[in-house]
Design a protein around this motif. Structure first.
Motif, PDB file in Angstrom:
ATOM      1  N   GLY A   1     140.011 111.838  14.684  1.00 27.85           N
ATOM      2  CA  GLY A   1     141.265 112.022  15.415  1.00 27.85           C
ATOM      3  C   GLY A   1     141.707 110.794  16.178  1.00 27.85           C
ATOM      4  O   GLY A   1     142.399 110.888  17.187  1.00 27.85           O
ATOM      5  N   ILE A   2     141.316 109.617  15.688  1.00 29.37           N
ATOM      6  CA  ILE A   2     141.637 108.357  16.359  1.00 29.37           C
ATOM      7  C   ILE A   2     142.736 107.635  15.587  1.00 29.37           C
ATOM      8  O   ILE A   2     142.588 107.355  14.397  1.00 29.37           O
ATOM      9  CB  ILE A   2     140.403 107.444  16.464  1.00 29.37           C
ATOM     10  N   GLN A   3     143.814 107.318  16.276  1.00 28.49           N
ATOM     11  CA  GLN A   3     144.872 106.491  15.707  1.00 28.49           C
ATOM     12  C   GLN A   3     144.855 105.176  16.475  1.00 28.49           C
ATOM     13  O   GLN A   3     145.023 105.157  17.700  1.00 28.49           O
ATOM     14  CB  GLN A   3     146.230 107.175  15.844  1.00 28.49           C
ATOM     15  N   LEU A   4     144.638 104.094  15.774  1.00 28.30           N
ATOM     16  CA  LEU A   4     144.573 102.795  16.438  1.00 28.30           C
ATOM     17  C   LEU A   4     145.961 102.351  16.893  1.00 28.30           C
ATOM     18  O   LEU A   4     146.931 102.470  16.145  1.00 28.30           O
ATOM     19  CB  LEU A   4     143.987 101.737  15.503  1.00 28.30           C
ATOM     20  N   PRO A   5     146.033 101.818  18.111  1.00 28.48           N
ATOM     21  CA  PRO A   5     147.301 101.272  18.586  1.00 28.48           C
ATOM     22  C   PRO A   5     147.543  99.901  17.970  1.00 28.48           C
ATOM     23  O   PRO A   5     146.677  99.353  17.284  1.00 28.48           O
ATOM     24  CB  PRO A   5     147.066 101.147  20.098  1.00 28.48           C
TER      25      PRO A   5
ATOM     26  N   ASN B   1     142.812  86.457  20.487  1.00 28.89           N
ATOM     27  CA  ASN B   1     142.209  87.791  20.536  1.00 28.89           C
ATOM     28  C   ASN B   1     140.849  87.804  19.860  1.00 28.89           C
ATOM     29  O   ASN B   1     139.941  88.500  20.292  1.00 28.89           O
ATOM     30  CB  ASN B   1     143.106  88.813  19.837  1.00 28.89           C
ATOM     31  N   ALA B   2     140.733  87.054  18.760  1.00 29.79           N
ATOM     32  CA  ALA B   2     139.491  87.018  17.999  1.00 29.79           C
ATOM     33  C   ALA B   2     139.385  85.689  17.271  1.00 29.79           C
ATOM     34  O   ALA B   2     140.394  85.106  16.885  1.00 29.79           O
ATOM     35  CB  ALA B   2     139.451  88.163  17.003  1.00 29.79           C
ATOM     36  N   VAL B   3     138.149  85.261  17.092  1.00 27.59           N
ATOM     37  CA  VAL B   3     137.854  84.037  16.349  1.00 27.59           C
ATOM     38  C   VAL B   3     136.708  84.363  15.398  1.00 27.59           C
ATOM     39  O   VAL B   3     135.733  85.011  15.798  1.00 27.59           O
ATOM     40  CB  VAL B   3     137.447  82.887  17.304  1.00 27.59           C
ATOM     41  N   ILE B   4     136.830  83.904  14.147  1.00 31.87           N
ATOM     42  CA  ILE B   4     135.768  84.112  13.165  1.00 31.87           C
ATOM     43  C   ILE B   4     135.152  82.766  12.830  1.00 31.87           C
ATOM     44  O   ILE B   4     135.859  81.819  12.473  1.00 31.87           O
ATOM     45  CB  ILE B   4     136.309  84.770  11.880  1.00 31.87           C
ATOM     46  N   VAL B   5     133.830  82.687  12.959  1.00 35.30           N
ATOM     47  CA  VAL B   5     133.075  81.487  12.626  1.00 35.30           C
ATOM     48  C   VAL B   5     131.880  81.912  11.775  1.00 35.30           C
ATOM     49  O   VAL B   5     131.046  82.714  12.226  1.00 35.30           O
ATOM     50  CB  VAL B   5     132.576  80.756  13.897  1.00 35.30           C
TER      51      VAL B   5
ATOM     52  N   ILE C   1     138.528 101.431  21.361  1.00 41.05           N
ATOM     53  CA  ILE C   1     139.663 101.627  20.445  1.00 41.05           C
ATOM     54  C   ILE C   1     140.562 100.391  20.457  1.00 41.05           C
ATOM     55  O   ILE C   1     141.034  99.945  19.401  1.00 41.05           O
ATOM     56  CB  ILE C   1     140.425 102.920  20.809  1.00 41.05           C
ATOM     57  N   GLU C   2     140.766  99.805  21.614  1.00 44.00           N
ATOM     58  CA  GLU C   2     141.541  98.560  21.710  1.00 44.00           C
ATOM     59  C   GLU C   2     140.852  97.445  20.916  1.00 44.00           C
ATOM     60  O   GLU C   2     141.502  96.664  20.220  1.00 44.00           O
ATOM     61  CB  GLU C   2     141.704  98.144  23.176  1.00 44.00           C
ATOM     62  N   ILE C   3     139.531  97.369  21.023  1.00 37.33           N
ATOM     63  CA  ILE C   3     138.764  96.363  20.280  1.00 37.33           C
ATOM     64  C   ILE C   3     138.944  96.577  18.777  1.00 37.33           C
ATOM     65  O   ILE C   3     139.194  95.620  18.028  1.00 37.33           O
ATOM     66  CB  ILE C   3     137.274  96.414  20.673  1.00 37.33           C
ATOM     67  N   LEU C   4     138.836  97.816  18.326  1.00 37.81           N
ATOM     68  CA  LEU C   4     139.003  98.097  16.898  1.00 37.81           C
ATOM     69  C   LEU C   4     140.397  97.724  16.406  1.00 37.81           C
ATOM     70  O   LEU C   4     140.549  97.259  15.270  1.00 37.81           O
ATOM     71  CB  LEU C   4     138.704  99.565  16.607  1.00 37.81           C
ATOM     72  N   ALA C   5     141.398  97.893  17.246  1.00 39.84           N
ATOM     73  CA  ALA C   5     142.760  97.496  16.868  1.00 39.84           C
ATOM     74  C   ALA C   5     142.834  95.987  16.644  1.00 39.84           C
ATOM     75  O   ALA C   5     143.475  95.522  15.696  1.00 39.84           O
ATOM     76  CB  ALA C   5     143.760  97.934  17.933  1.00 39.84           C
TER      77      ALA C   5
ATOM     78  N   GLU D   1     141.591  95.202   7.351  1.00 42.05           N
ATOM     79  CA  GLU D   1     140.979  96.524   7.209  1.00 42.05           C
ATOM     80  C   GLU D   1     139.582  96.512   7.825  1.00 42.05           C
ATOM     81  O   GLU D   1     138.857  95.527   7.753  1.00 42.05           O
ATOM     82  CB  GLU D   1     140.939  96.987   5.761  1.00 42.05           C
ATOM     83  N   LEU D   2     139.230  97.632   8.429  1.00 44.64           N
ATOM     84  CA  LEU D   2     137.954  97.731   9.144  1.00 44.64           C
ATOM     85  C   LEU D   2     136.746  97.823   8.218  1.00 44.64           C
ATOM     86  O   LEU D   2     135.617  97.619   8.655  1.00 44.64           O
ATOM     87  CB  LEU D   2     137.979  98.922  10.101  1.00 44.64           C
ATOM     88  N   ASP D   3     136.969  98.102   6.926  1.00 44.30           N
ATOM     89  CA  ASP D   3     135.858  98.142   5.981  1.00 44.30           C
ATOM     90  C   ASP D   3     135.222  96.762   5.786  1.00 44.30           C
ATOM     91  O   ASP D   3     134.136  96.670   5.223  1.00 44.30           O
ATOM     92  CB  ASP D   3     136.316  98.704   4.630  1.00 44.30           C
ATOM     93  N   ARG D   4     135.867  95.714   6.267  1.00 43.48           N
ATOM     94  CA  ARG D   4     135.296  94.368   6.179  1.00 43.48           C
ATOM     95  C   ARG D   4     134.265  94.108   7.273  1.00 43.48           C
ATOM     96  O   ARG D   4     133.610  93.062   7.272  1.00 43.48           O
ATOM     97  CB  ARG D   4     136.402  93.323   6.228  1.00 43.48           C
ATOM     98  N   VAL D   5     134.093  95.056   8.198  1.00 46.11           N
ATOM     99  CA  VAL D   5     133.043  94.920   9.218  1.00 46.11           C
ATOM    100  C   VAL D   5     131.707  95.254   8.566  1.00 46.11           C
ATOM    101  O   VAL D   5     131.523  96.339   8.019  1.00 46.11           O
ATOM    102  CB  VAL D   5     133.304  95.867  10.415  1.00 46.11           C
ATOM    103  N   LYS D   6     130.787  94.304   8.594  1.00 51.72           N
ATOM    104  CA  LYS D   6     129.447  94.528   8.058  1.00 51.72           C
ATOM    105  C   LYS D   6     128.541  95.161   9.104  1.00 51.72           C
ATOM    106  O   LYS D   6     127.645  95.931   8.771  1.00 51.72           O
ATOM    107  CB  LYS D   6     128.825  93.208   7.610  1.00 51.72           C
TER     108      LYS D   6
END
Length: 155
Positions: A17-21, A32-36, A73-77, A85-90
């Protein structure tokens, strides 16, 4: 990521029942985020609605838990916006919380469980993470909690 797994985390969010903002914007001049090298570092986030106050006076532990979950939830957004897409989270690697608390408040760990439990609910075993939590005399905008996080991701 295999094709049959694409959309799995979105489906899991729907089941919960979670809808990401929409991802919140940085509060100053930072990303917001950095990928290394397959590691995503997410800047500190707080709960939606900009509640203000301290744990131990303005809010109790249960309310803090809910704010920590909202912060997750804010972090997941942010993660979804960065990855598509969140499926890329290992794996969720680490969660670090800064609880805006009165000096005698001692349930910081119970507050941060709100974010940790969310990561486990969403990612299952991939959501098991290391973590640390600190009581803070003050935080940005007098938010009750700020959480920063680290994820291993598919590039």
């Amino acid at each position: 990521m295999s094709e049959e797994r694409s959309g799995y985390i979105e489906q899991r969010l729907n089941e919960l029942g979670i809808q990401l903002p929409t991802a919140s914007k940085p509060a100053a001049k930072y990303a917001n985020a950095v990928i290394v090298n397959g590691i995503m570092y997410v800047s500190g986030k707080g709960p939606a609605g900009n509640p203000r106050g301290k744990l131990g006076s303005t809010y109790n532990t249960e309310e803090g838990y809910k704010y920590a979950r909202q912060t997750g939830i804010e972090i997941l957004a942010v993660v979804k916006e960065a990855l598509g897409e969140l499926d890329r989270v290992k794996r969720v690697v680490k969660i670090q919380g800064f609880v805006n608390a009165e000096p005698d408040f001692d349930e910081h760990h119970k507050v941060l469980n709100g974010c940790s439990d969310l990561m486990l609910d969403v990612f299952g075993e991939k959501g098991v993470h290391a973590r640390s939590v600190f009581g803070a005399a003050s935080v940005r905008d007098n938010l009750p909690i700020i959480v920063d996080s680290i994820f291993e991701v598919e590039e």
